[in-house]
Enzyme design. Structure first.
Site, PDB file in Angstrom:
ATOM      1  N   LYS A 108       7.810 -24.934 -17.228  1.00  0.00           N
ATOM      2  CA  LYS A 108       7.577 -24.813 -15.889  1.00  0.00           C
ATOM      3  C   LYS A 108       8.977 -24.796 -14.969  1.00  0.00           C
ATOM      4  CE  LYS A 108       5.593 -27.592 -12.425  1.00  0.00           C
ATOM      5  NZ  LYS A 108       4.531 -28.150 -11.438  1.00  0.00           N
ATOM      6  N   HIS A 156      -0.084 -30.981   1.628  1.00  0.00           N
ATOM      7  CA  HIS A 156      -0.659 -29.687   1.082  1.00  0.00           C
ATOM      8  C   HIS A 156      -1.830 -30.319  -0.171  1.00  0.00           C
ATOM      9  CE1 HIS A 156      -0.902 -25.708  -0.772  1.00  0.00           C
ATOM     10  NE2 HIS A 156      -0.402 -26.381  -2.050  1.00  0.00           N
ATOM     11  N   GLN A 157      -1.089 -31.109  -1.004  1.00  0.00           N
ATOM     12  CA  GLN A 157      -1.823 -31.691  -2.338  1.00  0.00           C
ATOM     13  C   GLN A 157      -2.970 -32.507  -1.891  1.00  0.00           C
ATOM     14  OE1 GLN A 157      -0.498 -30.685  -5.168  1.00  0.00           O
ATOM     15  NE2 GLN A 157       1.395 -29.956  -4.265  1.00  0.00           N
ATOM     16  N   THR A 205       4.712 -40.308  -6.210  1.00  0.00           N
ATOM     17  CA  THR A 205       5.962 -40.867  -6.570  1.00  0.00           C
ATOM     18  C   THR A 205       6.298 -40.066  -8.023  1.00  0.00           C
ATOM     19  OG1 THR A 205       5.950 -42.882  -5.565  1.00  0.00           O
ATOM     20  CG2 THR A 205       7.413 -42.756  -7.420  1.00  0.00           C
ATOM     21  N   GLY A 240       0.481 -41.284 -11.736  1.00  0.00           N
ATOM     22  CA  GLY A 240       0.652 -40.011 -12.112  1.00  0.00           C
ATOM     23  C   GLY A 240       2.018 -39.448 -11.800  1.00  0.00           C
TER      24      GLY A 240
HETATM   25  P1  NAD Z   1       3.659 -31.967   1.552  1.00  0.00           P
HETATM   26  O1  NAD Z   1       5.207 -31.982   1.949  1.00  0.00           O
HETATM   27  O2  NAD Z   1       2.651 -30.995   2.087  1.00  0.00           O
HETATM   28  O3  NAD Z   1       2.999 -33.391   2.111  1.00  0.00           O
HETATM   29  C1  NAD Z   1       3.666 -34.653   2.313  1.00  0.00           C
HETATM   30  C2  NAD Z   1       2.721 -35.812   2.513  1.00  0.00           C
HETATM   31  O4  NAD Z   1       3.630 -37.098   2.618  1.00  0.00           O
HETATM   32  C3  NAD Z   1       2.435 -35.794   3.996  1.00  0.00           C
HETATM   33  O5  NAD Z   1       1.030 -36.493   4.167  1.00  0.00           O
HETATM   34  C4  NAD Z   1       3.405 -36.445   5.026  1.00  0.00           C
HETATM   35  O6  NAD Z   1       2.846 -37.070   6.258  1.00  0.00           O
HETATM   36  C5  NAD Z   1       3.622 -37.598   4.021  1.00  0.00           C
HETATM   37  N1  NAD Z   1       5.160 -38.159   4.268  1.00  0.00           N
HETATM   38  C6  NAD Z   1       6.413 -37.442   4.252  1.00  0.00           C
HETATM   39  N2  NAD Z   1       7.359 -38.333   4.376  1.00  0.00           N
HETATM   40  C7  NAD Z   1       6.759 -39.614   4.441  1.00  0.00           C
HETATM   41  C8  NAD Z   1       7.276 -41.044   4.310  1.00  0.00           C
HETATM   42  N3  NAD Z   1       8.680 -41.135   4.467  1.00  0.00           N
HETATM   43  N4  NAD Z   1       6.425 -42.060   4.352  1.00  0.00           N
HETATM   44  C9  NAD Z   1       5.066 -41.699   4.330  1.00  0.00           C
HETATM   45  N5  NAD Z   1       4.674 -40.636   4.036  1.00  0.00           N
HETATM   46  C10 NAD Z   1       5.208 -39.365   4.179  1.00  0.00           C
HETATM   47  O7  NAD Z   1       3.650 -32.579   0.025  1.00  0.00           O
HETATM   48  P2  NAD Z   1       2.584 -32.467  -1.020  1.00  0.00           P
HETATM   49  O8  NAD Z   1       2.754 -30.981  -1.718  1.00  0.00           O
HETATM   50  O9  NAD Z   1       1.240 -32.762  -0.531  1.00  0.00           O
HETATM   51  O10 NAD Z   1       3.014 -33.403  -2.121  1.00  0.00           O
HETATM   52  C11 NAD Z   1       2.867 -34.810  -1.765  1.00  0.00           C
HETATM   53  C12 NAD Z   1       3.874 -35.555  -2.849  1.00  0.00           C
HETATM   54  O11 NAD Z   1       3.414 -35.331  -4.076  1.00  0.00           O
HETATM   55  C13 NAD Z   1       5.309 -35.155  -3.042  1.00  0.00           C
HETATM   56  O12 NAD Z   1       6.240 -36.254  -2.856  1.00  0.00           O
HETATM   57  C14 NAD Z   1       5.413 -34.444  -4.255  1.00  0.00           C
HETATM   58  O13 NAD Z   1       6.582 -34.218  -4.735  1.00  0.00           O
HETATM   59  C15 NAD Z   1       4.200 -35.157  -4.917  1.00  0.00           C
HETATM   60  N6  NAD Z   1       3.833 -34.204  -6.039  1.00  0.00           N
HETATM   61  C16 NAD Z   1       3.631 -35.193  -7.281  1.00  0.00           C
HETATM   62  C17 NAD Z   1       3.004 -34.470  -8.273  1.00  0.00           C
HETATM   63  C18 NAD Z   1       2.562 -35.162  -9.448  1.00  0.00           C
HETATM   64  O14 NAD Z   1       2.295 -34.535 -10.390  1.00  0.00           O
HETATM   65  N7  NAD Z   1       2.786 -36.478  -9.392  1.00  0.00           N
HETATM   66  C19 NAD Z   1       2.671 -33.351  -8.277  1.00  0.00           C
HETATM   67  C20 NAD Z   1       2.931 -32.490  -7.106  1.00  0.00           C
HETATM   68  C21 NAD Z   1       3.574 -33.086  -5.982  1.00  0.00           C
END
Ligand code: NAD
Length: 334
Positions: free
Chosen positions: A80, A150-151, A234, A305
């Site tokens: 990916k 988004h997630q 994280t 995760g």
């Molecule tokens: P997004 O940008 O759509 O949403 C971010 C979320 O985090 C929102 O709820 C926002 O309010 C909150 N946020 C932002 N900064 C913050 C802070 N300093 N303190 C507390 N909350 C905060 O992102 P997303 O696509 O929903 O992804 C969320 C997280 O999941 C990202 O960090 C992304 O890297 C991670 N992610 C992890 C995996 C995995 O496999 N583990 C996969 C995809 C995304």
């Protein structure tokens, strides 16, 4: 004969599977099955991830990288490619961009290019769901969401299928984003309540954290016995969603121990000496029946995760196979 076979292999087209087709052909159940199977294969040594490449480009503030691996059990090989472009929103694009390339493990030939944005969301949701299916108390009734990006909607939709939840509670630093989570609850016919974090922990039996936080959002003293927490946000060095003391008082499970201790939620508890690498259990061991999982109704279980490349590859494989079977892939000869 061999010549004819080779000519046939050389003529196989490269398939292109669009984001739209991925959404149509890969369901939450498909993603759950594929991710659960590959976590099991990883724990048996039948599938493995290659070292992750992740670089700041010094252009457009972008982070760019590759996640790759090989599932020998399911014969899926690929990578990916993707990253984070913070300026994309202003251009009408999502900030996270991903594309999967699949290769034939017998020949190295490029088989398919598959849109990776929907698949990233559905495979990440499948990961926390697999953890809930195997580790949460069977009588869990309230699910708590920390994060509303988004997630979060994908996470909640998939999680609601794992237990007979009766209520959704949620918190986000920016409460104006909470309607995204509320809409999923409403869709499932469940009551929704926005709560402060301590009150959320007091109510929730299962908590999913899916934020971009760099400091603990949940404190140890708030977590009640028997809670299952899936820490999904994280995925990079320095990020953090929960108090390391929670990990010290939990049984910690993960997709991959190597990532958990370097870029996952466990990085903080491990680097401070509060948690040993050896205490972290690959969830594949539970899936394979080699670890009992939750040991009592009072135990706190935590799933770290981190997100591994193989999750992307196995859901992309489902997309490729279905799109081909249903005649929905575009094809070209390279
Ligand atoms: P997004 O940008 O759509 O949403 C971010 C979320 O985090 C929102 O709820 C926002 O309010 C909150 N946020 C932002 N900064 C913050 C802070 N300093 N303190 C507390 N909350 C905060 O992102 P997303 O696509 O929903 O992804 C969320 C997280 O999941 C990202 O960090 C992304 O890297 C991670 N992610 C992890 C995996 C995995 O496999 N583990 C996969 C995809 C995304």
């Amino acid at each position: 004969m061999d010549g004819a076979k080779n000519a046939e292999a050389a003529d196989l087209p490269l398939l292109i599977v669009s984001e739209e087709v991925c959404e149509a052909v890969v369901s939450r159940a498909d993603a759950f099955t594929a991710v659960e199977a590959v976590f099991g294969a990883m724990a048996k040594g039948d599938a493995w991830n290659f070292p992750v490449v992740r670089e700041a480009l010094g252009h457009a503030d972008a982070l760019y990288g590759f996640k790759s691996g090989f599932d020998r059990a399911g014969l899926t090989l690929g990578l990916k490619s993707g990253g984070y472009w913070p300026g994309n929103m202003a251009k009408g694009l999502t900030n996270h961009q991903s594309t999967v390339a699949l290769f034939d493990p017998d020949t190295g030939r490029l088989q398919a290019i598959v849109g990776g944005n929907y698949l990233t969301a559905v495979r990440t949701a499948a990961s926390s769901s697999v953890s809930i299916a195997h580790l949460a108390r069977k009588d869990a009734k309230v699910i708590g969401m920390i994060g509303a990006g988004h997630q979060s909607a994908f996470q909640l939709r998939a999680a609601l299928e794992q237990r007979s939840f009766e209520k959704v509670v949620a918190w986000n630093p920016d409460p104006s984003m909470l309607p995204r989570v509320e809409a999923v609850a409403k869709d499932a016919g469940l009551p929704f309540e926005a709560l402060e974090r301590d009150a959320l922990c007091a109510e929730a039996d299962v908590i999913i954290t899916i934020t971009s936080a760099f400091e603990p959002l949940l404190m140890r003293k708030w977590i009640k016995p028997g809670t299952h927490i899936a820490c999904m946000g994280t995925d990079t060095k320095g990020k953090q969603e929960v108090d390391p003391a929670i990990l010290m008082d939990s049984t910690v499970f993960t997709d991959e121990v190597a990532q958990s201790v370097t870029i996952g939620e466990a990085q903080h508890a491990v680097s401070s000496g509060g948690l040993a690498d050896s205490a972290i259990v690959p969830i594949g061991d539970v899936i394979n029946g080699d670890h009992p999982g939750r040991s009592s109704d009072n135990e706190i279980t935590l799933f770290d995760g981190t997100g591994v490349g193989l999750q992307d590859l196995v859901v992309a494989r489902v997309a490729m196979d279905r799109a081909r079977a249903e005649g929905r892939a575009q094809s070209i000869i390279l």
